[in-house]
Design an enzyme around this catalytic site. Structure first.
Site, PDB file in Angstrom:
ATOM      1  N   CYS A   6       3.086 -28.718 -14.061  1.00  0.00           N
ATOM      2  CA  CYS A   6       1.891 -27.870 -14.028  1.00  0.00           C
ATOM      3  C   CYS A   6       1.761 -27.191 -15.385  1.00  0.00           C
ATOM      4  O   CYS A   6       2.514 -26.269 -15.710  1.00  0.00           O
ATOM      5  CB  CYS A   6       2.010 -26.832 -12.914  1.00  0.00           C
ATOM      6  SG  CYS A   6       0.654 -25.635 -12.870  1.00  0.00           S
ATOM      7  N   CYS A   9      -2.078 -31.433 -12.046  1.00  0.00           N
ATOM      8  CA  CYS A   9      -0.713 -31.566 -11.531  1.00  0.00           C
ATOM      9  C   CYS A   9      -0.615 -32.070 -10.101  1.00  0.00           C
ATOM     10  O   CYS A   9       0.451 -32.531  -9.679  1.00  0.00           O
ATOM     11  CB  CYS A   9       0.039 -30.238 -11.652  1.00  0.00           C
ATOM     12  SG  CYS A   9      -0.583 -28.908 -10.605  1.00  0.00           S
ATOM     13  N   ARG A  42      -8.244 -11.231   9.165  1.00  0.00           N
ATOM     14  CA  ARG A  42      -7.346 -10.184   9.625  1.00  0.00           C
ATOM     15  C   ARG A  42      -7.327 -10.201  11.156  1.00  0.00           C
ATOM     16  O   ARG A  42      -8.379 -10.193  11.779  1.00  0.00           O
ATOM     17  CB  ARG A  42      -7.818  -8.819   9.149  1.00  0.00           C
ATOM     18  CG  ARG A  42      -7.981  -8.661   7.646  1.00  0.00           C
ATOM     19  CD  ARG A  42      -8.604  -7.284   7.389  1.00  0.00           C
ATOM     20  NE  ARG A  42      -8.858  -7.007   5.993  1.00  0.00           N
ATOM     21  CZ  ARG A  42      -9.950  -7.392   5.330  1.00  0.00           C
ATOM     22  NH1 ARG A  42     -10.866  -8.108   5.949  1.00  0.00           N
ATOM     23  NH2 ARG A  42     -10.122  -7.069   4.073  1.00  0.00           N
ATOM     24  N   HIS A  86       0.821  -1.210   0.000  1.00  0.00           N
ATOM     25  CA  HIS A  86       0.000   0.000   0.000  1.00  0.00           C
ATOM     26  C   HIS A  86       0.858   1.264   0.000  1.00  0.00           C
ATOM     27  O   HIS A  86       1.903   1.324   0.647  1.00  0.00           O
ATOM     28  CB  HIS A  86      -0.925   0.019   1.211  1.00  0.00           C
ATOM     29  CG  HIS A  86      -1.956  -1.057   1.193  1.00  0.00           C
ATOM     30  ND1 HIS A  86      -1.768  -2.269   1.826  1.00  0.00           N
ATOM     31  CD2 HIS A  86      -3.181  -1.115   0.621  1.00  0.00           C
ATOM     32  CE1 HIS A  86      -2.838  -3.020   1.649  1.00  0.00           C
ATOM     33  NE2 HIS A  86      -3.714  -2.350   0.915  1.00  0.00           N
ATOM     34  N   VAL A 120       2.089 -23.636  20.280  1.00  0.00           N
ATOM     35  CA  VAL A 120       2.515 -23.209  21.612  1.00  0.00           C
ATOM     36  C   VAL A 120       1.388 -23.471  22.605  1.00  0.00           C
ATOM     37  O   VAL A 120       0.227 -23.134  22.353  1.00  0.00           O
ATOM     38  CB  VAL A 120       2.900 -21.718  21.614  1.00  0.00           C
ATOM     39  CG1 VAL A 120       3.120 -21.210  23.041  1.00  0.00           C
ATOM     40  CG2 VAL A 120       4.150 -21.507  20.778  1.00  0.00           C
TER      41      VAL A 120
END
Length: 581
Positions: free
Chosen positions: A502, A544, A408, A137, A263
């Site tokens: 591929c 593939c 997010r 950005h 963890v």
């Protein structure tokens, strides 16, 4: 000043009928508890309280009637790790191998430190860094004065260094915002002023002639440009590929990566980090960098310093086929037809951008969701993309070859949290890294390095640079970009480069084998895809994938049935039907 009484009165007045309790501590952290009628209401309340004067952040322990919010079983992970005992020692343990964790690992590998990165997934970029649009950005859209805004600009600038050293295939295509009506000119001036305040590099107001020179397709598409705002620093990368490049260079400089390694606990004694307990065992360390994405708040709680809550903002992205090139080379935004003032102030959802490989990514959308594990796509998300984000006039839903979603890791202040703990010595928060986290990654890493430098100097343990640090990542052949002569020469050296695996992306067996034997080994089909693009084309691995599976099994010396799509529990083949079960 807003204390318990003032916040409680505010909540009672704003939300009558809801039983919400607010406790504010001496650090100005507000802890909310109680029950709400919807998840969106919890998010709204969190944002409102975080925005009050003198409130530093919000920890929300609120629940929703009728929703059983899943919780991670950290107790079982910690118990398993303690049974396995000590598996390593490090000066620094980084939790999370997303773009922030990998960037920090790479920049710290410049110094004479023992560094271990632990990641619950099977590869780098297993969380938010896998599912985003890779935008670098320009820095216009961050709230001025925030840490997010400052690091966006600094990180954007540093990408040129990273691209030179790590070979990221950075594409700085630029962004051009245009208006078609004279009455919309104030939008250009307003955004220019904000860009100047934020420090956007190279920002300039351009006339119609210059706008057509920057993007000739505007004229051929009969867009009647009156004026434009040009930001040449806008760009794009393939985020998983950046994580791979950072991790490989870090590994070449001594960093160890432990995958499938969740963890379960952070051991703290006398307010000092002592160790990290993972599912694979215990790692002794004096520093922990918490770059755990959507689970950063849980890790902070383990260390005794949770002062924020991470909420999962789910975004859907559509990938368009690249058989026909994008109409616009530059990122185009028509302010006369798309009013940015109507956008969600807490999200950068929306829009389209070209990838370095010239696919178009449409989105992301932005919907709050209570399950942090969810990466489900939905009709609601797809409809949002089709109605609000599809900007190329010659593309439609028939060009979509894949739809995916990711979360997010946002907190209620909607800013980055990058600081050492005020309570637990040796613990560093790197949390709330949502968009523009990819653009900011180099600056995030630099900031964390400086935090550790200052802290180690205060302990009389100065960080010393390595004399043998190598910032350059070895380049790897990309067959599809070579001339016929270069391809023939490569095949002459290694016949595996003459075998196309591929077909959509023209990826060879030689490229896949080299990726498998890289410093950070890909152990799943998707991990190979993130390094080579095998499976990213029109057929999405339909042809593939079996061949990639076969190559992985052969090169890693494991049975075909052990090869997974995306880490533990995603085995592609359950058993060999040619043998007795």
């Amino acid at each position: 000043m807003y204390g318990n009484k003032e916040i409680s009165e505010y909540l009672q007045k704003k939300y009558p009928g809801l039983s919400i309790k607010a406790d504010t501590d001496e650090r100005k952290i507000v802890r909310l508890s109680g029950c709400c009628d919807s998840w969106s209401r919890i998010i709204d309340i969190g944002h409102e309280i975080a925005a009050l004067p003198d409130v530093r952040n919000v920890v929300s322990e609120m629940t929703v009637k009728g929703i059983d919010i899943p919780q991670k079983d950290y107790v079982s992970v910690a118990a398993a790790g303690k049974c396995r005992g000590i598996i390593g020692e490090a000066d620094v343990v980084i939790i999370g191998a997303g773009i922030s964790g990998c960037a920090i690992a790479r920049e710290l590998s410049r110094y004479d430190l023992k560094i271990i990165v632990v990641e619950s997934g099977d590869d780098v970029a297993s969380g938010a860094s896998r599912a985003n649009n890779g935008c670098i950005h320009h820095g216009m859209d961050c709230k001025s004065g925030t840490l997010k805004s400052r690091l966006n600009i600094l990180g954007n600038r540093r990408y040129d260094d990273w691209d030179r050293e790590l070979h990221l295939n950075l594409d700085r295509y630029g962004c051009l915002e245009v208006v078609e009506k004279k009455e919309d000119l104030p939008k250009i001036y307003e955004r220019f002023e904000r860009g100047i305040i934020n420090g956007v590099d190279g920002i300039q107001i351009v006339n119609a002639q210059r706008a057509y020179e920057i993007e000739p397709a505007l004229k051929t598409e009969n867009v009647n440009v009156v004026a434009g705002l040009y930001m040449p620093s806008q760009g794009a990368v393939e985020t998983p590929y950046v994580c791979v490049a950072l991790a490989e260079n870090a590994a070449e400089n001594g960093v160890k990566f432990y995958f499938n390694c969740p963890v379960g606990d952070v051991v703290v004694r006398e307010n000092q980090v002592q160790a990290v307990v993972t599912g694979k065992g215990i790692i002794h360390t004096q520093y922990v960098i918490n770059a755990a994405g959507v689970y950063a708040d849980d890790i902070a709680k383990m260390a005794g310093d949770q002062f924020y809550t991470i909420h999962h903002r789910l975004g859907t992205i559509a990938v368009l086929d690249k058989s026909e090139p994008p109409t616009y080379r530059v990122m185009i935004d028509n302010l006369s037809t798309h009013d940015k003032s109507d956008a969600d102030k807490n999200s950068k959802g929306g829009g389209s951008n070209n990838t370095p490989e010239k696919n178009i990514l449409v989105g992301p959308s932005a919907f709050e969701y209570w399950d942090k594990e969810s990466v489900d796509t939905s009709k609601e998300g797809l409809d949002f993309l089709l109605q609000h984000c599809m900007r190329d006039p010659h593309k439609d839903k028939g060009d979509i070859i894949r739809l995916f979603a990711g979360g997010r890791p946002a907190d209620f202040t909607e800013d980055f949290i990058i600081e050492k703990s005020e309570i637990t010595a040796g613990f560093v928060h790197v949390a709330g890294i949502q968009s523009p986290g990819v653009a900011s990654a180099p600056a995030i890493a630099d900031l964390v390095v400086n935090i550790l430098k200052e802290d180690m100097e205060s302990r009389h343990q100065p960080m010393r640079e390595k004399a043998d640090f190598d910032p350059i990542r070895k380049t790897k052949p990309e067959f599809r970009f070579l001339s016929r002569e270069e391809q023939a020469e490569l095949i002459e050296k290694d016949s595996r480069y003459g075998k196309i695996v591929c077909r959509c992306e023209q990826i060879t067996e030689g490229e896949i084998v080299e990726a498998i034997h890289s410093p950070v080994i890909p152990a799943s089909v998707n991990a190979v895809k993130n390094r080579t693009r095998a499976g990213m084309g029109r057929c999405q691995g339909g042809f593939c994938q079996p061949r990639v599976l076969e190559i992985l099994a052969r090169e890693l010396h494991v049975p075909w049935t052990d090869v997974t799509l995306n880490g533990e529990g995603s085995n592609i083949l359950l058993y060999d039907n040619r043998k007795e079960r």
